[in-house]
Write a protein that holds these residues in place. Structure first.
Motif, PDB file in Angstrom:
ATOM      1  N   LYS A  39      35.561  34.999  88.320  1.00 43.90           N
ATOM      2  CA  LYS A  39      36.714  34.100  88.145  1.00 43.90           C
ATOM      3  C   LYS A  39      37.656  34.310  89.326  1.00 43.90           C
ATOM      4  O   LYS A  39      38.068  35.429  89.611  1.00 43.90           O
ATOM      5  N   LYS A  40      37.978  33.200  90.011  1.00 38.14           N
ATOM      6  CA  LYS A  40      38.952  33.240  91.105  1.00 38.14           C
ATOM      7  C   LYS A  40      40.171  32.458  90.660  1.00 38.14           C
ATOM      8  O   LYS A  40      40.049  31.410  90.034  1.00 38.14           O
ATOM      9  N   TYR A  41      41.334  32.978  91.003  1.00 38.94           N
ATOM     10  CA  TYR A  41      42.592  32.357  90.594  1.00 38.94           C
ATOM     11  C   TYR A  41      43.356  31.863  91.816  1.00 38.94           C
ATOM     12  O   TYR A  41      43.693  32.647  92.698  1.00 38.94           O
ATOM     13  N   ASP A  42      43.591  30.543  91.864  1.00 35.55           N
ATOM     14  CA  ASP A  42      44.352  29.959  92.969  1.00 35.55           C
ATOM     15  C   ASP A  42      45.807  30.407  92.929  1.00 35.55           C
ATOM     16  O   ASP A  42      46.448  30.563  93.962  1.00 35.55           O
ATOM     17  N   PHE A  43      46.322  30.593  91.725  1.00 35.07           N
ATOM     18  CA  PHE A  43      47.675  31.064  91.530  1.00 35.07           C
ATOM     19  C   PHE A  43      47.594  32.430  90.850  1.00 35.07           C
ATOM     20  O   PHE A  43      47.417  32.498  89.631  1.00 35.07           O
ATOM     21  N   PRO A  44      47.684  33.504  91.626  1.00 40.44           N
ATOM     22  CA  PRO A  44      47.513  34.849  91.069  1.00 40.44           C
ATOM     23  C   PRO A  44      48.502  35.150  89.943  1.00 40.44           C
ATOM     24  O   PRO A  44      49.641  34.692  89.954  1.00 40.44           O
ATOM     25  N   LEU A  45      48.022  35.925  88.975  1.00 35.95           N
ATOM     26  CA  LEU A  45      48.808  36.277  87.794  1.00 35.95           C
ATOM     27  C   LEU A  45      48.781  37.789  87.576  1.00 35.95           C
ATOM     28  O   LEU A  45      47.777  38.434  87.866  1.00 35.95           O
ATOM     29  N   PRO A  46      49.848  38.365  87.017  1.00 40.11           N
ATOM     30  CA  PRO A  46      49.830  39.796  86.715  1.00 40.11           C
ATOM     31  C   PRO A  46      49.044  40.129  85.450  1.00 40.11           C
ATOM     32  O   PRO A  46      48.636  41.261  85.243  1.00 40.11           O
ATOM     33  N   LYS A  47      48.801  39.119  84.595  1.00 36.77           N
ATOM     34  CA  LYS A  47      48.092  39.345  83.339  1.00 36.77           C
ATOM     35  C   LYS A  47      47.191  38.147  83.065  1.00 36.77           C
ATOM     36  O   LYS A  47      47.638  37.002  83.128  1.00 36.77           O
ATOM     37  N   ILE A  48      45.915  38.435  82.782  1.00 36.89           N
ATOM     38  CA  ILE A  48      44.982  37.359  82.469  1.00 36.89           C
ATOM     39  C   ILE A  48      44.181  37.731  81.223  1.00 36.89           C
ATOM     40  O   ILE A  48      44.094  38.893  80.853  1.00 36.89           O
ATOM     41  N   GLN A  49      43.616  36.705  80.613  1.00 33.60           N
ATOM     42  CA  GLN A  49      42.771  36.918  79.449  1.00 33.60           C
ATOM     43  C   GLN A  49      41.432  36.242  79.721  1.00 33.60           C
ATOM     44  O   GLN A  49      41.375  35.046  80.002  1.00 33.60           O
ATOM     45  N   LEU A  50      40.349  37.034  79.673  1.00 36.03           N
ATOM     46  CA  LEU A  50      39.010  36.514  79.930  1.00 36.03           C
ATOM     47  C   LEU A  50      38.299  36.215  78.622  1.00 36.03           C
ATOM     48  O   LEU A  50      38.377  36.988  77.680  1.00 36.03           O
ATOM     49  N   ARG A  51      37.592  35.101  78.593  1.00 34.30           N
ATOM     50  CA  ARG A  51      36.731  34.781  77.456  1.00 34.30           C
ATOM     51  C   ARG A  51      35.331  35.244  77.811  1.00 34.30           C
ATOM     52  O   ARG A  51      34.800  34.898  78.861  1.00 34.30           O
ATOM     53  N   LEU A  52      34.732  36.014  76.933  1.00 36.42           N
ATOM     54  CA  LEU A  52      33.418  36.599  77.181  1.00 36.42           C
ATOM     55  C   LEU A  52      32.379  36.096  76.177  1.00 36.42           C
ATOM     56  O   LEU A  52      31.501  36.847  75.753  1.00 36.42           O
ATOM     57  N   ASN A  53      32.464  34.820  75.816  1.00 35.75           N
ATOM     58  CA  ASN A  53      31.566  34.236  74.815  1.00 35.75           C
ATOM     59  C   ASN A  53      30.098  34.361  75.209  1.00 35.75           C
ATOM     60  O   ASN A  53      29.254  34.656  74.378  1.00 35.75           O
ATOM     61  N   GLU A  54      29.790  34.111  76.465  1.00 31.81           N
ATOM     62  CA  GLU A  54      28.406  34.058  76.936  1.00 31.81           C
ATOM     63  C   GLU A  54      27.885  35.403  77.422  1.00 31.81           C
ATOM     64  O   GLU A  54      26.729  35.507  77.809  1.00 31.81           O
ATOM     65  N   VAL A  55      28.721  36.434  77.414  1.00 33.40           N
ATOM     66  CA  VAL A  55      28.321  37.744  77.930  1.00 33.40           C
ATOM     67  C   VAL A  55      27.748  38.581  76.791  1.00 33.40           C
ATOM     68  O   VAL A  55      28.401  38.784  75.775  1.00 33.40           O
ATOM     69  N   PRO A  56      26.506  39.077  76.953  1.00 36.20           N
ATOM     70  CA  PRO A  56      25.900  39.875  75.878  1.00 36.20           C
ATOM     71  C   PRO A  56      26.503  41.276  75.768  1.00 36.20           C
ATOM     72  O   PRO A  56      27.190  41.740  76.681  1.00 36.20           O
ATOM     73  N   ASN A  57      26.227  41.932  74.656  1.00 39.19           N
ATOM     74  CA  ASN A  57      26.680  43.307  74.463  1.00 39.19           C
ATOM     75  C   ASN A  57      26.143  44.193  75.576  1.00 39.19           C
ATOM     76  O   ASN A  57      25.033  43.993  76.063  1.00 39.19           O
ATOM     77  N   GLY A  58      26.940  45.172  75.976  1.00 39.77           N
ATOM     78  CA  GLY A  58      26.492  46.100  77.007  1.00 39.77           C
ATOM     79  C   GLY A  58      27.659  46.767  77.706  1.00 39.77           C
ATOM     80  O   GLY A  58      28.823  46.606  77.323  1.00 39.77           O
ATOM     81  N   ILE A  59      27.338  47.499  78.744  1.00 43.24           N
ATOM     82  CA  ILE A  59      28.333  48.200  79.547  1.00 43.24           C
ATOM     83  C   ILE A  59      28.403  47.511  80.906  1.00 43.24           C
ATOM     84  O   ILE A  59      27.374  47.258  81.543  1.00 43.24           O
ATOM     85  N   TYR A  60      29.618  47.226  81.348  1.00 40.24           N
ATOM     86  CA  TYR A  60      29.837  46.455  82.563  1.00 40.24           C
ATOM     87  C   TYR A  60      30.851  47.145  83.471  1.00 40.24           C
ATOM     88  O   TYR A  60      31.654  47.951  83.024  1.00 40.24           O
ATOM     89  N   LEU A  61      30.816  46.765  84.745  1.00 39.10           N
ATOM     90  CA  LEU A  61      31.829  47.174  85.701  1.00 39.10           C
ATOM     91  C   LEU A  61      32.688  45.950  85.984  1.00 39.10           C
ATOM     92  O   LEU A  61      32.179  44.883  86.324  1.00 39.10           O
TER      93      LEU A  61
END
Length: 115
Positions: free
Chosen positions: A73-95
């Motif tokens: 996800k790239k943000y044209d207008f940077p924000l100090p706080k964002i919320q990501l939706r992870l609907n399509e991401v399977p269970n697991g450990i990520y970086l």
């Protein structure tokens, strides 16, 4: 025993990932880690919040432990706080690689566990 091996693999993998990606260790690493908040972690629903206390987020990259990019996800207008939706991401450990407006990347571990 499986959990110990998995934890060792994650630790070694995250160290090699940060070195391969060109991240350099600085004296301010502990300060940056305290500035970034990723919650809830482990993520049990489909949303995770990323918050910087003094910088603005311009890009978020989610990579699985095999090194494959899962989300960008790239943000044209940077924000100090964002919320990501992870609907399509399977269970697991990520970086989770967070890049700020001053092009300084920060890497945090994120676990997704929906039961």
């Amino acid at each position: 025993m499986k959990y110990i091996i998995l934890l060792l693999f994650i630790f070694i993998g995250s160290q090699s990932f940060s070195q391969e990606a060109g991240f350099q260790s600085t004296g301010f690493e502990d300060e940056v880690k305290n500035e970034v908040k990723v919650y809830p972690n482990p993520c049990k629903n489909d949303k995770v919040t990323i918050e910087f206390s003094s910088k603005e987020i311009s890009e978020v990259r989610l990579t699985n432990i095999a090194g494959q990019q899962v989300l960008l996800k790239k943000y044209d207008f940077p924000l100090p706080k964002i919320q990501l939706r992870l609907n399509e991401v399977p269970n697991g450990i990520y970086l989770l690689q967070i890049t700020t407006t001053d092009n300084k990347p920060t890497v945090k571990k994120l676990m997704i566990s929906r039961n």
